[in-house]
Design an enzyme around this catalytic site. Structure first.
Site, PDB file in Angstrom:
ATOM      1  CD  GLU A   1       7.195  24.098  -8.073  1.00 44.25           C
ATOM      2  OE1 GLU A   1       6.446  23.528  -8.872  1.00 44.25           O
ATOM      3  OE2 GLU A   1       6.885  25.161  -7.498  1.00 44.25           O
ATOM      4  CB  SER A   2       9.253  16.568  -7.483  1.00 47.63           C
ATOM      5  OG  SER A   2      10.306  17.107  -8.262  1.00 47.63           O
TER       6      SER A   2
ATOM      7  CG  ASN B   1       3.568   6.244  -6.796  1.00 45.41           C
ATOM      8  OD1 ASN B   1       3.682   5.287  -6.027  1.00 45.41           O
ATOM      9  ND2 ASN B   1       4.283   7.335  -6.694  1.00 45.41           N
ATOM     10  CE1 TYR B   2       6.549  -1.457  -9.132  1.00 50.74           C
ATOM     11  CE2 TYR B   2       8.337  -0.739 -10.550  1.00 50.74           C
ATOM     12  CZ  TYR B   2       7.706  -1.733  -9.840  1.00 50.74           C
ATOM     13  OH  TYR B   2       8.223  -2.988  -9.834  1.00 50.74           O
TER      14      TYR B   2
ATOM     15  N   GLY C   1      13.143  18.602   5.767  1.00 47.39           N
ATOM     16  CA  GLY C   1      14.224  18.939   4.836  1.00 47.39           C
ATOM     17  C   GLY C   1      14.424  17.905   3.742  1.00 47.39           C
TER      18      GLY C   1
ATOM     19  CB  SER D   1       5.031   9.477  -8.991  1.00 46.84           C
ATOM     20  OG  SER D   1       5.708  10.677  -8.806  1.00 46.84           O
TER      21      SER D   1
ATOM     22  N   GLY E   1      13.032  15.970   0.334  1.00 49.68           N
ATOM     23  CA  GLY E   1      12.056  16.055  -0.761  1.00 49.68           C
ATOM     24  C   GLY E   1      12.102  17.385  -1.479  1.00 49.68           C
ATOM     25  NE  ARG E   2      13.139  20.142  -7.830  1.00 47.15           N
ATOM     26  CZ  ARG E   2      12.477  20.171  -8.990  1.00 47.15           C
ATOM     27  NH1 ARG E   2      11.626  19.214  -9.296  1.00 47.15           N
ATOM     28  NH2 ARG E   2      12.685  21.156  -9.838  1.00 47.15           N
TER      29      ARG E   2
ATOM     30  CG  HIS F   1      -1.634   8.634 -10.604  1.00 42.31           C
ATOM     31  ND1 HIS F   1      -2.105   7.471 -10.019  1.00 42.31           N
ATOM     32  CD2 HIS F   1      -0.573   9.016  -9.872  1.00 42.31           C
ATOM     33  CE1 HIS F   1      -1.362   7.181  -8.975  1.00 42.31           C
ATOM     34  NE2 HIS F   1      -0.429   8.085  -8.855  1.00 42.31           N
TER      35      HIS F   1
END
Lengths: 339, 339
Positions: free
Chosen positions: A301-302, A158-159, A296, A142, A298-299, A156
């Protein structure tokens, strides 16, 4: 402008397929799939496609920017999976640009599945008990590009590939363009690039996905779209994620050096406020990401990389009738056909 | 600082009750209730209390600002109800301050009721059929003050009365303070003011409502609170909404002229980014408001008045260990007892 015209005439001449860009050599990319995933499974094949796309896109955006470069931040998560975060900050052209690859798997609550797809739990083809969690795998690329110049649109895309352990899987994605000022030629180019790519599959693909984007990128509480559309799909396998650079880079080149006033910059920041509203209140990827964080996976900031560096909210701001700002507001309120 | 100390010593001396401010003469306020609501009903009585509070608070904030004044925008809605929007922009002290009175009634979908109260549909004491709408009345005063100086905290309060046609009703509200830099004395003053006001009702009121605010103003995806707390309640009738000026105005006076650097201003704008995240993703009033808009009830600009004029998102920003920014982050991550 030359590139735009060259591209358009290529489409108009009915040329079957855009020439493929030279393949870039991948940095030493290490798969983030589970060790137990076989080499030729869809998970790994999709991951390889988006890893290469990430390289290609970053390279072309760096060339366009001519100043800053993307960081390269591989990360993994204690719960499995990980990603490559690539962000460019404070460039010549871009205030903030990001291209994020992520691989996540685990168990998701049903409300996260609902956020992940329009069809929600029905997608699984199974009846879930209340509270039952859904084992899944998701992998995606993304990107959001926020240029400095208010005459340069935000873009933008996303795929993503999504799989549940119940045996269902799908591709989803989309792209949209968010200008602060209307340039009809640019919109014809952007939409034209996707129409040209999709027409190969059938004449009804572009109109269907274009209409879907107009619905998806709508901000109900504003009664307007966040930008001027693009395509959105939840079921499609395009093998050509690099099309985004064909669609976007010529527009960036054309507009990046136009002069602008402080008042035009403020208008851009107000439109970025709408971008923030859409992403935090409605965007499926963002809401899915925030819900999964609680488990828990994922991240942060991303997930929030898509937010602009700066945004602005002015109480009761209304563009003056007849102004350039009013002109594009009309297009936000009444989605148009560009090609 | 003198006012802070005077106030604290008044509390410490055990003085029973703050002297009432002189009543201001109300502008020609016209009730927004239904004509059929009897003169002494709770709807009208509550409306009168908050109409006066709005006047008082705006007057005191204008005095503090010494520059700009609040607009006075009465509005009504085709669907019934309306409000008085009061916003001060680009003042000496405040970038954006708003105090909004609203009266809304109509039929709400069940997800709006769920957003309106923690107890959701159970609050009605009746079983609702799927899709059945809930006739309601709501009346409230809400306010956010965003000062220019990063040493001056943002302050929010909300005070509302809610009634459904099933015969249930409740008061709700809260207040919280959102500094960008930690000043322990200021926090003692702010929290102390509410503790002093609530201790009158019982020793367990302040700790209960303070803990509720720490839970309510939490941003799960950040693992931090948006500010340094205050009080939050869903069942309480304080007849003293003007307490907010006692709690806040002395802090504004003390800090409004402190010098600050550009880097400190950027930190403030990043904290405003968190404010936007909280309000758009979690805040009950905002989500309720946006959901109701879809039914034709409410006013968008008043719902989103709480957003700051400017906000900032910096990718992967981490305050330096030992810095003032790191000091307050610790308090955002680990709510403290201030009094």
């Amino acid at each position: 402008a030359a590139a735009v015209l060259a591209n358009r005439s290529r489409r108009q001449s009915g040329e079957a397929k855009r020439p493929q860009p030279a393949r870039v050599s991948l940095q030493a990319y290490t798969s983030l799939c589970k060790d137990s995933d076989p080499p030729e499974c869809m998970r790994r094949r999709f991951e390889a496609v988006i890893a290469e796309a990430q390289e290609q896109i970053c390279k072309q955006i760096e060339e366009l920017d001519g100043g800053a470069t993307f960081c390269y931040e591989p990360y993994d998560r204690p719960t499995g999976g990980g990603g490559i975060a690539r962000v460019l900050k404070n460039g010549n052209v871009f205030e903030k640009a990001g291209v994020n690859l992520s691989v996540v798997y685990g168990e998701m609550p049903q409300d996260a599945l609902k956020a992940a797809t329009e069809r929600g739990v029905q997608r699984g083809g199974v009846d879930l008990k209340p509270g039952e969690k859904v084992p899944f795998f998701a992998c995606g690329l993304s990107s959001v590009m926020h240029p400095k110049n208010p005459h340069c649109p935000t873009m933008h895309f996303n795929y993503r590939y999504f799989e549940t352990d119940f045996g269902t899987w799908w591709f989803g994605g989309g792209t949209d363009i968010t200008p602060s000022y209307l340039d009809v030629d640019d919109m014809k180019h952007f939409h034209g690039t996707y129409k040209w790519a999709l027409d190969e599959f059938g004449p009804d693909w572009y109109p269907k996905f274009k209409a879907w984007a107009d619905t998806y990128f709508y901000i109900p509480h504003r009664g307007e779209t966040r930008g001027l559309g693009g395509i959105f799909f939840d079921d499609f396998n395009s093998e050509d994620p690099e099309a985004v650079t064909d669609a976007y880079v010529p527009i960036g080149k054309k507009n990046q050096d136009l002069e602008y006033t402080e008042q035009q910059k403020e208008w851009q920041l107000m439109r970025r406020g709408r971008y923030v509203e859409f992403n935090l209140v409605y965007d499926r990827g963002t809401i899915f990401g925030l819900k999964m964080l609680a488990t828990g996976v994922g991240r942060l900031e991303s997930i929030l990389m898509s937010l602009p560096e700066t945004a602005r909210w002015e109480y009761c701001f209304e563009p003056e009738p007849g102004s350039k700002e009013a002109e594009i507001m009309d297009a936000f309120k009444n989605p148009r056909e560009w090609v």
